[in-house]
Write an enzyme that holds these catalytic residues in place. Structure first.
Site, PDB file in Angstrom:
ATOM      1  N   LYS A 196       0.815  -1.229   0.000  1.00  0.00           N
ATOM      2  CA  LYS A 196       0.000   0.000   0.000  1.00  0.00           C
ATOM      3  C   LYS A 196       0.846   1.276   0.000  1.00  0.00           C
ATOM      4  O   LYS A 196       0.427   2.291  -0.553  1.00  0.00           O
ATOM      5  CB  LYS A 196      -0.967  -0.002   1.193  1.00  0.00           C
ATOM      6  CG  LYS A 196      -2.082  -1.037   1.030  1.00  0.00           C
ATOM      7  CD  LYS A 196      -3.083  -0.981   2.164  1.00  0.00           C
ATOM      8  CE  LYS A 196      -4.067  -2.143   2.037  1.00  0.00           C
ATOM      9  NZ  LYS A 196      -5.121  -2.086   3.053  1.00  0.00           N
ATOM     10  N   ASN A 224      -4.996   1.879  -1.518  1.00  0.00           N
ATOM     11  CA  ASN A 224      -5.498   0.517  -1.768  1.00  0.00           C
ATOM     12  C   ASN A 224      -6.236   0.422  -3.103  1.00  0.00           C
ATOM     13  O   ASN A 224      -6.710  -0.656  -3.460  1.00  0.00           O
ATOM     14  CB  ASN A 224      -6.404   0.039  -0.619  1.00  0.00           C
ATOM     15  CG  ASN A 224      -7.800   0.620  -0.703  1.00  0.00           C
ATOM     16  OD1 ASN A 224      -8.000   1.688  -1.290  1.00  0.00           O
ATOM     17  ND2 ASN A 224      -8.769  -0.075  -0.138  1.00  0.00           N
ATOM     18  N   GLY A 243      -4.085  -0.140  17.961  1.00  0.00           N
ATOM     19  CA  GLY A 243      -3.085  -0.270  16.911  1.00  0.00           C
ATOM     20  C   GLY A 243      -2.699   1.088  16.354  1.00  0.00           C
ATOM     21  O   GLY A 243      -3.481   2.049  16.429  1.00  0.00           O
ATOM     22  N   GLY A 283      -0.436   1.081  13.322  1.00  0.00           N
ATOM     23  CA  GLY A 283       0.242   0.795  12.058  1.00  0.00           C
ATOM     24  C   GLY A 283      -0.567   1.351  10.889  1.00  0.00           C
ATOM     25  O   GLY A 283      -1.444   2.212  11.064  1.00  0.00           O
ATOM     26  N   GLY A 284      -0.297   0.835   9.712  1.00  0.00           N
ATOM     27  CA  GLY A 284      -0.962   1.328   8.503  1.00  0.00           C
ATOM     28  C   GLY A 284      -2.471   1.142   8.539  1.00  0.00           C
ATOM     29  O   GLY A 284      -3.223   2.014   8.078  1.00  0.00           O
ATOM     30  N   ALA A 285      -2.923   0.020   9.094  1.00  0.00           N
ATOM     31  CA  ALA A 285      -4.363  -0.254   9.122  1.00  0.00           C
ATOM     32  C   ALA A 285      -5.090   0.776   9.984  1.00  0.00           C
ATOM     33  O   ALA A 285      -6.177   1.253   9.622  1.00  0.00           O
ATOM     34  CB  ALA A 285      -4.619  -1.666   9.635  1.00  0.00           C
ATOM     35  N   ARG A 312       0.573  -0.925  21.671  1.00  0.00           N
ATOM     36  CA  ARG A 312       1.586  -1.599  22.490  1.00  0.00           C
ATOM     37  C   ARG A 312       2.815  -0.702  22.634  1.00  0.00           C
ATOM     38  O   ARG A 312       3.391  -0.578  23.690  1.00  0.00           O
ATOM     39  CB  ARG A 312       1.943  -2.920  21.786  1.00  0.00           C
ATOM     40  CG  ARG A 312       2.884  -3.811  22.503  1.00  0.00           C
ATOM     41  CD  ARG A 312       2.999  -5.134  21.769  1.00  0.00           C
ATOM     42  NE  ARG A 312       3.449  -4.978  20.385  1.00  0.00           N
ATOM     43  CZ  ARG A 312       3.584  -5.962  19.523  1.00  0.00           C
ATOM     44  NH1 ARG A 312       3.288  -7.208  19.897  1.00  0.00           N
ATOM     45  NH2 ARG A 312       3.999  -5.742  18.288  1.00  0.00           N
ATOM     46  N   PRO A 359       3.629   2.920  22.716  1.00  0.00           N
ATOM     47  CA  PRO A 359       2.783   4.114  22.819  1.00  0.00           C
ATOM     48  C   PRO A 359       3.228   5.298  21.963  1.00  0.00           C
ATOM     49  O   PRO A 359       2.375   6.060  21.495  1.00  0.00           O
ATOM     50  CB  PRO A 359       2.815   4.468  24.303  1.00  0.00           C
ATOM     51  CG  PRO A 359       3.927   3.687  24.895  1.00  0.00           C
ATOM     52  CD  PRO A 359       4.186   2.515  24.020  1.00  0.00           C
ATOM     53  N   LYS A 378       4.058   5.466  18.983  1.00  0.00           N
ATOM     54  CA  LYS A 378       3.446   5.451  17.639  1.00  0.00           C
ATOM     55  C   LYS A 378       2.022   5.987  17.700  1.00  0.00           C
ATOM     56  O   LYS A 378       1.576   6.697  16.792  1.00  0.00           O
ATOM     57  CB  LYS A 378       3.433   4.025  17.081  1.00  0.00           C
ATOM     58  CG  LYS A 378       4.799   3.498  16.720  1.00  0.00           C
ATOM     59  CD  LYS A 378       4.620   2.267  15.835  1.00  0.00           C
ATOM     60  CE  LYS A 378       5.728   1.280  15.985  1.00  0.00           C
ATOM     61  NZ  LYS A 378       5.381  -0.046  15.469  1.00  0.00           N
TER      62      LYS A 378
END
Ligand code: ATR
Length: 272
Positions: free
Chosen positions: A66, A87, A127, A129-131, A152, A154, A156
């Protein structure tokens, strides 16, 4: 003559996108042919270019490409720019339009299919991340009263909070940070369910929850959804609805026709 589309990823064999888009094409009588393409991990760009030069009209892009699709686009929609991920690619002459329909898919699934308005709700997004990034702006655009991002790692989550703070009321921290807090909707955007793992959530977090949503899907409810149900959430949902809704949004980007999603979601949920 059929117009050619595909989903590209690695791995790709288990993708449901060909099934979904073929159902959309039949339902809407659009001349669409849709297949799955496996790209080597170091060969995304040339695989896309050869599909395009053979007359391909558009691609869905999935893990792990992506970000590369984002970089390959010559024009980006606002939602793709903000998600920093693409996407959906649409080829039009020399132009490669990059879009991101994931967040719209999640919002449509929660609001239209599950019947839960997001406005004024307290949302916890797990989460960073990218999602997770891809769904933050579309969620905030529905005006929840709060969006908490727990991760997890923090820092980020805190980086995302800073990046999106102009768009709504956001807080961030690790999972334990939210001990004792209550949320209406809890969305799992971690990749934990892929490994049959569970984010280490504080006990009691689901006590007032209307909906626990896992962006992953599998035949059986994920560990996250089972845990949520055990600890008091009223309703659970996996990512099948989001998958079909993001596909419908891509179909609309390509064809300017909006397919009906409910029969396709029902088809995917029925035992094969
Ligand atoms: P994606 O693009 O699918 O979001 P990613 O960018 O690798 O994939 O991000 C994975 C997310 O899942 C991260 O938020 C990760 O947490 P960390 O940032 O701390 O690594 C989270 N994640 C993966 N496995 C997890 C687990 N077992 N428990 C909690 N979080 C997990």
């Amino acid at each position: 003559m059929l117009d050619s589309y595909a989903v590209i990823g690695n791995p790709i064999a288990h993708s449901k996108s060909p099934l979904i888009h073929t159902a959309f094409a039949q339902q809407t009588h659009q001349p669409v042919h849709y297949v799955a393409i496996l790209a080597a991990l170091d060969d995304f760009k040339s695989t896309v270019e050869s599909f395009r030069h053979q007359g391909g009209k558009g691609l869905n892009v999935t893990v792990p490409f992506k970000l590369e699709a984002f970089q390959l686009s010559t024009r980006l929609t606002e939602r793709a720019t903000i998600a920093q991920a693409v996407n959906t690619l649409k080829f039009d002459g020399n132009e490669i339009l990059g879009d991101n329909t994931d967040g719209a898919g999640l919002v449509r699934d929660i609001e239209l299919n599950l019947g839960i308005p997001i406005a004024t709700k307290r949302i916890l997004l797990l989460g960073a991340g990218g999602a997770a990034r891809g769904v933050i702006l579309p969620l905030l655009q529905q005006k929840p009263s709060l969006l908490a991002i727990a991760n997890r790692t923090p820092h980020k989550a805190e980086t995302l909070q800073q990046q999106f703070s102009a768009y709504g009321n956001i807080i961030a921290g690790d999972f334990i940070h939210f001990s004792g807090d209550q949320f209406d909707i809890i969305i799992n955007a971690t990749s934990a369910s892929l490994h049959d793992a569970l984010p280490e959530l504080p006990i009691g977090i689901f006590a007032q929850t209307i909906l626990a949503y896992d962006m992953m899907y599998s035949r059986e409810p994920t560990r996250f959804l089972k845990f949520a149900q055990l600890h008091g959430t009223r309703q659970i949902a996996d990512g099948v609805g989001m998958l079909v809704e993001q596909a419908a949004e891509s179909f609309f980007v390509w064809r300017n026709v909006r397919p009906q999603t409910k029969p396709v979601i029902a088809m995917l949920k029925s035992p094969m």
